[in-house]
Design an enzyme around this catalytic site. Structure first.
Site, PDB file in Angstrom:
ATOM      1  N   GLY A 215       0.737  -1.406  -0.458  1.00  0.00           N
ATOM      2  CA  GLY A 215      -0.188  -0.118   0.142  1.00  0.00           C
ATOM      3  C   GLY A 215       0.849   1.137  -0.028  1.00  0.00           C
ATOM      4  N   ALA A 216       0.493   1.938  -1.734  1.00  0.00           N
ATOM      5  CA  ALA A 216       1.913   2.784  -1.292  1.00  0.00           C
ATOM      6  C   ALA A 216       0.874   4.062  -1.053  1.00  0.00           C
ATOM      7  CB  ALA A 216       2.265   3.324  -2.828  1.00  0.00           C
ATOM      8  N   GLY A 217      -0.235   4.562  -0.113  1.00  0.00           N
ATOM      9  CA  GLY A 217      -0.537   5.309   0.761  1.00  0.00           C
ATOM     10  C   GLY A 217      -0.245   6.269   1.743  1.00  0.00           C
TER      11      GLY A 217
ATOM     12  N   VAL B 273      -0.246   6.645   4.611  1.00  0.00           N
ATOM     13  CA  VAL B 273       0.819   5.423   5.745  1.00  0.00           C
ATOM     14  C   VAL B 273       1.264   4.496   5.331  1.00  0.00           C
ATOM     15  CG1 VAL B 273      -0.053   3.651   7.243  1.00  0.00           C
ATOM     16  CG2 VAL B 273      -1.591   5.326   7.073  1.00  0.00           C
TER      17      VAL B 273
ATOM     18  N   ARG C  81     -14.269   3.828  11.804  1.00  0.00           N
ATOM     19  CA  ARG C  81     -13.773   3.063  10.912  1.00  0.00           C
ATOM     20  C   ARG C  81     -14.348   1.670  10.657  1.00  0.00           C
ATOM     21  NH1 ARG C  81     -10.893   4.864  15.680  1.00  0.00           N
ATOM     22  NH2 ARG C  81      -8.772   5.538  15.227  1.00  0.00           N
TER      23      ARG C  81
ATOM     24  N   ASN D  92     -12.600  -3.388   2.794  1.00  0.00           N
ATOM     25  CA  ASN D  92     -11.590  -3.588   2.594  1.00  0.00           C
ATOM     26  C   ASN D  92     -11.268  -4.885   3.347  1.00  0.00           C
ATOM     27  OD1 ASN D  92     -10.611  -1.054   2.508  1.00  0.00           O
ATOM     28  ND2 ASN D  92     -10.872  -0.082   4.551  1.00  0.00           N
TER      29      ASN D  92
ATOM     30  N   ASN E 154      -8.062   0.283   8.433  1.00  0.00           N
ATOM     31  CA  ASN E 154      -8.984   0.267   9.398  1.00  0.00           C
ATOM     32  C   ASN E 154     -10.250  -0.644   8.708  1.00  0.00           C
ATOM     33  OD1 ASN E 154      -8.690   1.084  11.538  1.00  0.00           O
ATOM     34  ND2 ASN E 154      -7.692   3.074  10.603  1.00  0.00           N
TER      35      ASN E 154
ATOM     36  N   ASP F 184      -3.201   4.181  19.673  1.00  0.00           N
ATOM     37  CA  ASP F 184      -4.410   5.090  21.150  1.00  0.00           C
ATOM     38  C   ASP F 184      -3.702   4.876  22.099  1.00  0.00           C
ATOM     39  OD1 ASP F 184      -7.137   5.074  19.148  1.00  0.00           O
ATOM     40  OD2 ASP F 184      -5.691   3.069  18.960  1.00  0.00           O
TER      41      ASP F 184
ATOM     42  N   ARG G 163      -1.015   7.479  21.940  1.00  0.00           N
ATOM     43  CA  ARG G 163      -1.762   8.802  22.653  1.00  0.00           C
ATOM     44  C   ARG G 163      -2.436   9.542  23.815  1.00  0.00           C
ATOM     45  NH1 ARG G 163      -5.852   7.978  16.957  1.00  0.00           N
ATOM     46  NH2 ARG G 163      -4.471   8.421  15.503  1.00  0.00           N
TER      47      ARG G 163
ATOM     48  N   HIS H 157      -9.517  -1.026  18.245  1.00  0.00           N
ATOM     49  CA  HIS H 157      -9.224   0.694  18.260  1.00  0.00           C
ATOM     50  C   HIS H 157     -10.333   1.369  17.727  1.00  0.00           C
ATOM     51  CE1 HIS H 157      -6.641   3.389  15.932  1.00  0.00           C
ATOM     52  NE2 HIS H 157      -6.774   3.376  14.880  1.00  0.00           N
TER      53      HIS H 157
END
Length: 323
Positions: A21-23, A25, A98, A105, A130, A158, A161, A185
């Site tokens: 995946g080259a998005g 993220v 999500r 997905n 996700n 999470d 964070r 998540h």
């Protein structure tokens, strides 16, 4: 600057990590991994090969300083990978949960996970797409891998964070806050207040020793900001990438170095009496995957919240299996 730890460098010489995946993220993860010095070879796979090539050419200029090889690959290039990080899928949109992402997905995973498993039967799958808990479960089923070798990034982000929020509130470095978020998540995640501590003291005791008032309302606000952080970031910039990329590299590090680090990641198991779901609990990470060696000593309220979180995921899995 790149990682210079000799122990890490010794492990990295033969390490290949594949990112699918080259998005935003996937690319940010590959870049963070490149600068970490943890891998000798990083392979980027994407359906849009031209985009992936552009990203790799750009990153290769940073590889001059990081001394690692970055290249575009096919699923055959997963062979020999220590871990395959899966970030492929549709991004979460503003106002979208999500769980809204699951059907689209899941179709993506039905295409890519069997190809990864066929070419790298001994690798560790690290799932970041996700809804990560549902897709970690899907990856386990679609790959046929044992549960310890299919790891979801889960509540590791999470938890980071949460410690950040508590650190700000109490005026200490987040590294000195010992507190975890477990469960989904997502919206049913839960903070483990009963075990949260700073300097070996429960939060209430630490506040007393510091001479400040302890407020559960303030703590609940910290937990709320943690839960809603992704929604806020997506509303403002359309995506999250830096934090999650750093967390993914932090998960990969003990896998690559056999570090036995405790990280809150998602794994298929039984939670709160609910069987065959993937949720996050602290796991020991090493070259063999994720291991739940010691159960958390949750209080009754937390056990019930964990059960509800597990049931919410189980409902989604049941619906998915019916469609």
């Amino acid at each position: 600057m790149p990682q210079s730890n000799p122990a890490v460098a010794a492990h990295s010489k033969s390490i290949k990590i594949v990112v699918v995946g080259a998005g935003s993220v996937g690319v940010t993860t590959a870049y963070a991994l490149l600068l970490s010095g943890l891998a000798a070879e990083i392979v980027l796979i994407d359906i849009d090969k031209n985009r992936a090539l552009g990203e790799v050419i750009d990153m290769s200029h940073a590889a001059h300083f990081a001394q690692a090889r970055v290249r575009v690959g096919e699923y055959e290039d997963c062979a020999g990978a220590t871990a395959v990080v899966v970030t492929a899928g549709v991004n979460q949109k503003p106002g979208q949960t999500r769980l809204d992402l699951i059907k689209t997905n899941y179709k993506v995973f039905k295409s890519i996970i069997p190809q990864i498993a066929a070419n790298a039967p001994d690798t560790i799958l690290l799932i970041a797409t996700n809804p990560v808990d549902v897709l970690t479960h899907a990856a386990h089923r679609l790959s046929g891998f044992p549960v310890e070798r299919v790891i979801g990034s889960g509540t590791a982000m999470d938890t980071t964070r949460f410690r950040h929020e508590l650190g700000k509130h109490f005026g200490v470095n987040p590294r000195n806050v010992h507190a975890v978020i477990i469960g989904e998540h997502g919206d049913s995640q839960l903070p483990v207040w009963s075990l949260a501590s700073i300097a070996g003291m429960r939060l209430k005791d630490y506040a007393s020793q510091k001479g400040i008032e302890y407020s559960q309302d303030a703590m609940d606000e910290c937990a709320k900001r943690t839960r809603d952080a992704a929604y806020e970031i997506i509303k403002k910039k359309g995506k999250t990438n830096y934090g999650v990329a750093s967390v993914l590299v932090n998960i990969l590090k003990p896998i690559i170095t056999n570090g036995d680090a405790l990280v809150t990641v998602s794994r298929v198991g039984t939670y709160g009496g609910v069987e065959d779901v993937a949720l996050s609990m602290p796991c020991k990470l090493n070259r063999n995957g994720a291991h739940q060696d010691v159960p958390l000593l949750l209080n009754e309220t937390e056990r019930e919240a964990l059960r509800r979180s597990a049931e919410s995921i189980r409902e989604v899995l049941d619906q998915l299996e019916q469609d």
